[in-house]
Design an enzyme around this catalytic site. Structure first.
Site, PDB file in Angstrom:
ATOM      1  N   SER A   1      21.400  83.485 -14.297  1.00 35.30           N
ATOM      2  CA  SER A   1      21.642  82.212 -14.988  1.00 35.30           C
ATOM      3  C   SER A   1      22.641  82.454 -16.119  1.00 35.30           C
ATOM      4  O   SER A   1      23.012  83.586 -16.417  1.00 35.30           O
ATOM      5  CB  SER A   1      20.329  81.675 -15.549  1.00 35.30           C
ATOM      6  OG  SER A   1      19.913  82.481 -16.637  1.00 35.30           O
ATOM      7  N   CYS A   2      23.045  81.380 -16.769  1.00 33.54           N
ATOM      8  CA  CYS A   2      24.076  81.501 -17.812  1.00 33.54           C
ATOM      9  C   CYS A   2      23.622  82.417 -18.953  1.00 33.54           C
ATOM     10  O   CYS A   2      24.343  83.337 -19.349  1.00 33.54           O
ATOM     11  CB  CYS A   2      24.453  80.124 -18.341  1.00 33.54           C
ATOM     12  SG  CYS A   2      23.050  79.046 -18.686  1.00 33.54           S
TER      13      CYS A   2
ATOM     14  N   GLN B   1      27.448  77.935 -21.711  1.00 32.58           N
ATOM     15  CA  GLN B   1      26.688  77.900 -20.453  1.00 32.58           C
ATOM     16  C   GLN B   1      27.473  77.389 -19.257  1.00 32.58           C
ATOM     17  O   GLN B   1      27.200  77.771 -18.125  1.00 32.58           O
ATOM     18  CB  GLN B   1      25.392  77.095 -20.626  1.00 32.58           C
ATOM     19  CG  GLN B   1      25.530  75.578 -20.534  1.00 32.58           C
ATOM     20  CD  GLN B   1      25.971  74.934 -21.834  1.00 32.58           C
ATOM     21  OE1 GLN B   1      26.121  75.606 -22.846  1.00 32.58           O
ATOM     22  NE2 GLN B   1      26.174  73.622 -21.828  1.00 32.58           N
TER      23      GLN B   1
HETATM   24  N1  LIG Z   1      24.944  73.705 -15.914  1.00 31.69           N
HETATM   25  C1  LIG Z   1      24.884  74.930 -16.397  1.00 31.69           C
HETATM   26  O1  LIG Z   1      25.096  75.145 -17.579  1.00 31.69           O
HETATM   27  C2  LIG Z   1      24.556  76.087 -15.463  1.00 31.69           C
HETATM   28  C3  LIG Z   1      24.849  77.391 -15.908  1.00 31.69           C
HETATM   29  C4  LIG Z   1      24.606  78.475 -15.038  1.00 31.69           C
HETATM   30  C5  LIG Z   1      24.042  78.256 -13.794  1.00 31.69           C
HETATM   31  N2  LIG Z   1      23.739  76.981 -13.401  1.00 31.69           N
HETATM   32  C6  LIG Z   1      23.182  76.811 -12.040  1.00 31.69           C
HETATM   33  O2  LIG Z   1      24.239  76.356 -11.192  1.00 31.69           O
HETATM   34  C7  LIG Z   1      23.690  75.508 -10.174  1.00 31.69           C
HETATM   35  C8  LIG Z   1      24.400  74.163 -10.220  1.00 31.69           C
HETATM   36  O3  LIG Z   1      24.148  73.565 -11.496  1.00 31.69           O
HETATM   37  P1  LIG Z   1      25.114  72.438 -12.087  1.00 31.69           P
HETATM   38  O4  LIG Z   1      24.757  72.308 -13.529  1.00 31.69           O
HETATM   39  O5  LIG Z   1      26.524  72.715 -11.699  1.00 31.69           O
HETATM   40  O6  LIG Z   1      24.567  71.148 -11.312  1.00 31.69           O
HETATM   41  P2  LIG Z   1      25.296  69.734 -11.135  1.00 31.69           P
HETATM   42  O7  LIG Z   1      24.212  68.730 -10.947  1.00 31.69           O
HETATM   43  O8  LIG Z   1      26.319  69.510 -12.205  1.00 31.69           O
HETATM   44  O9  LIG Z   1      26.095  69.921  -9.755  1.00 31.69           O
HETATM   45  C9  LIG Z   1      25.466  70.027  -8.515  1.00 31.69           C
HETATM   46  C10 LIG Z   1      26.352  69.334  -7.491  1.00 31.69           C
HETATM   47  O10 LIG Z   1      25.837  69.603  -6.183  1.00 31.69           O
HETATM   48  C11 LIG Z   1      25.984  68.418  -5.424  1.00 31.69           C
HETATM   49  N3  LIG Z   1      25.099  68.485  -4.261  1.00 31.69           N
HETATM   50  C12 LIG Z   1      23.787  68.144  -4.159  1.00 31.69           C
HETATM   51  N4  LIG Z   1      23.344  68.386  -2.907  1.00 31.69           N
HETATM   52  C13 LIG Z   1      24.392  68.919  -2.206  1.00 31.69           C
HETATM   53  C14 LIG Z   1      24.567  69.394  -0.891  1.00 31.69           C
HETATM   54  N5  LIG Z   1      23.558  69.370  -0.014  1.00 31.69           N
HETATM   55  N6  LIG Z   1      25.784  69.898  -0.541  1.00 31.69           N
HETATM   56  C15 LIG Z   1      26.820  69.915  -1.398  1.00 31.69           C
HETATM   57  N7  LIG Z   1      26.712  69.466  -2.684  1.00 31.69           N
HETATM   58  C16 LIG Z   1      25.512  68.982  -3.076  1.00 31.69           C
HETATM   59  C17 LIG Z   1      25.656  67.287  -6.414  1.00 31.69           C
HETATM   60  O11 LIG Z   1      26.179  66.041  -5.974  1.00 31.69           O
HETATM   61  C18 LIG Z   1      26.376  67.809  -7.668  1.00 31.69           C
HETATM   62  O12 LIG Z   1      27.730  67.382  -7.735  1.00 31.69           O
HETATM   63  C19 LIG Z   1      22.177  75.452 -10.417  1.00 31.69           C
HETATM   64  O13 LIG Z   1      21.567  76.472  -9.650  1.00 31.69           O
HETATM   65  C20 LIG Z   1      22.069  75.786 -11.903  1.00 31.69           C
HETATM   66  O14 LIG Z   1      20.816  76.332 -12.240  1.00 31.69           O
HETATM   67  C21 LIG Z   1      24.014  75.889 -14.201  1.00 31.69           C
END
Ligand SMILES: NC(=O)c1ccc[n+]([C@@H]2O[C@H](COP(=O)([O-])OP(=O)(O)OC[C@H]3O[C@@H](n4cnc5c(N)ncnc54)[C@H](O)[C@@H]3O)[C@@H](O)[C@H]2O)c1
Length: 339
Positions: free
Chosen positions: A141-142, A301
């Site tokens: 994770s971040c 993050q």
């Molecule tokens: N946001 C942060 O700060 C952060 C930091 C590190 C890791 N993460 C991890 O990264 C991952 C994504 O998080 P995020 O914040 O980018 O989420 P987000 O909600 O911003 O983006 C997720 C995207 O996936 C799309 N989606 C949903 N179902 C789908 C499918 N079946 N096929 C293709 N696309 C689909 C959604 O429409 C959305 O655009 C998670 O595992 C999260 O824990 C997030």
């Protein structure tokens, strides 16, 4: 050229796409999503610099009705690439894995998936070699990505048998509404998953910690207390951090007062979306507690995991087979350097 696809064009997916596109030895074949979200609309308004594939073909009209061009399906994208970077909403990656397995396509999953989604829990600096040739990797994770950068750097220089930390966690990303309009701190069950994840990747370090959610969006702050095998002091720690390309040393004296200063500075640098790939350590936060050393780091993050994801592509596809060469190539193309 290693062909890469990105599934999920959200906070992380957009940044992964930009990061891959910046690599001189990788080709971004396209990105996949399901709906006309704001990032997808912005992609269309920017003239589709990346091809968009739909993950739900029967709902393709959700996109096309909005005038957003669709180049094919996720299933087609998976067949065109060597490796997928899956940044879909937490839990969806495990479902997408069936598709990746069907076509023998390698994949890198993000922190929100459970560890069993992958063969290797990966960090570009701490265990690059474990990812070499692996089919399924999961990124930390971040917070864990940034934390491990710092602890691994100290570990390689002077050895780290133990660390404990407090994590002050931003509660949402900028622009989020789904966490509500909050004005409270919330304490999590200890030990935090970041400490446990650190021990999974660096099993020789005993780690523990407490996490507190805070109603801010621009970065987490972690304050590790680190026990070292060999003697350490502030000068030595600064030397270690200055030598690390993905760790930026900043000073309160220069106006870096906290997380918001770093976000503003990234915008002043002209970095897209105010992103910063590096974690930052405040020079004036470094302090001894007996023989242990303590310091505060900032975790941006939204962008911090991008370099390690690209390291994962390099390891899995054997573009490079050592942490030094793999991380160096990623850093070169993302213009990250020790300062
Ligand atoms: N946001 C942060 O700060 C952060 C930091 C590190 C890791 N993460 C991890 O990264 C991952 C994504 O998080 P995020 O914040 O980018 O989420 P987000 O909600 O911003 O983006 C997720 C995207 O996936 C799309 N989606 C949903 N179902 C789908 C499918 N079946 N096929 C293709 N696309 C689909 C959604 O429409 C959305 O655009 C998670 O595992 C999260 O824990 C997030």
């Amino acid at each position: 050229m290693t062909k890469v696809g990105v599934a999920g064009y959200g906070v992380i997916g957009q940044r992964l796409a930009d990061g891959v596109a910046a690599q001189g030895d990788m080709e971004l074949v396209g990105v996949a999503d399901v709906a006309p979200t704001l990032p997808v609309r912005a992609l269309a308004e920017r003239g589709m610099p990346y091809k968009l594939f739909t993950a739900v073909p029967e709902k393709k009209n959700l996109l096309t009705d909005e005038g957003i061009p669709v180049s094919g399906t996720l299933e087609e994208l998976v067949q065109e690439v060597d490796i997928m970077l899956d940044a879909t909403s937490a839990g969806i990656g495990a479902k997408n894995k069936e598709l990746y397995q069907k076509y023998n396509t390698k994949a890198v999953f993000q922190g929100g998936e459970t560890n069993d989604v992958a063969d290797v829990f990966f960090h570009g600096y701490a265990n690059f070699e474990k990812g070499v040739g692996a089919d399924y990797l999961k990124l930390t994770s971040c917070n864990t990505t940034g934390l491990i950068r710092a602890i691994d750097a100290i570990d390689r220089a002077v050895g780290v048998p133990r660390t404990a930390m407090t994590i002050i966690r931003r509660v949402a990303d900028p622009g989020d509404y789904h966490r509500g309009l909050t004005n409270a701190l919330k304490v999590d069950h200890a030990p935090s998953h970041q400490a446990e994840d650190l021990m999974t990747i660096m099993p020789h370090v005993a780690a523990t910690g407490i996490l507190i959610h805070t109603p801010v969006t621009h970065g987490h702050i972690i304050t590790p207390v680190v026990t070292t095998r060999d003697k350490i002091n502030k000068e030595k720690l600064l030397e270690i951090f200055h030598a690390h390309p993905r760790i930026r040393v900043v000073r309160l004296e220069d106006g870096f007062l906290g997380n918001a200063s770093l976000f503003k500075y990234a915008r002043d640098l002209g970095n897209p979306r105010g992103d910063m790939y590096e974690i930052a350590v405040w020079e004036e936060s470094i302090v001894m507690s007996g023989d242990d050393i303590m310091f505060a780091i900032n975790i941006p993050q939204e962008a911090v995991v991008i370099p390690e994801n690209i390291d994962a592509v390099r390891a899995a596809t054997k573009m490079q087979t050592t942490r030094e060469t793999g991380t160096a190539k990623t850093n070169e193309y993302l213009k990250i350097k020790a300062r």
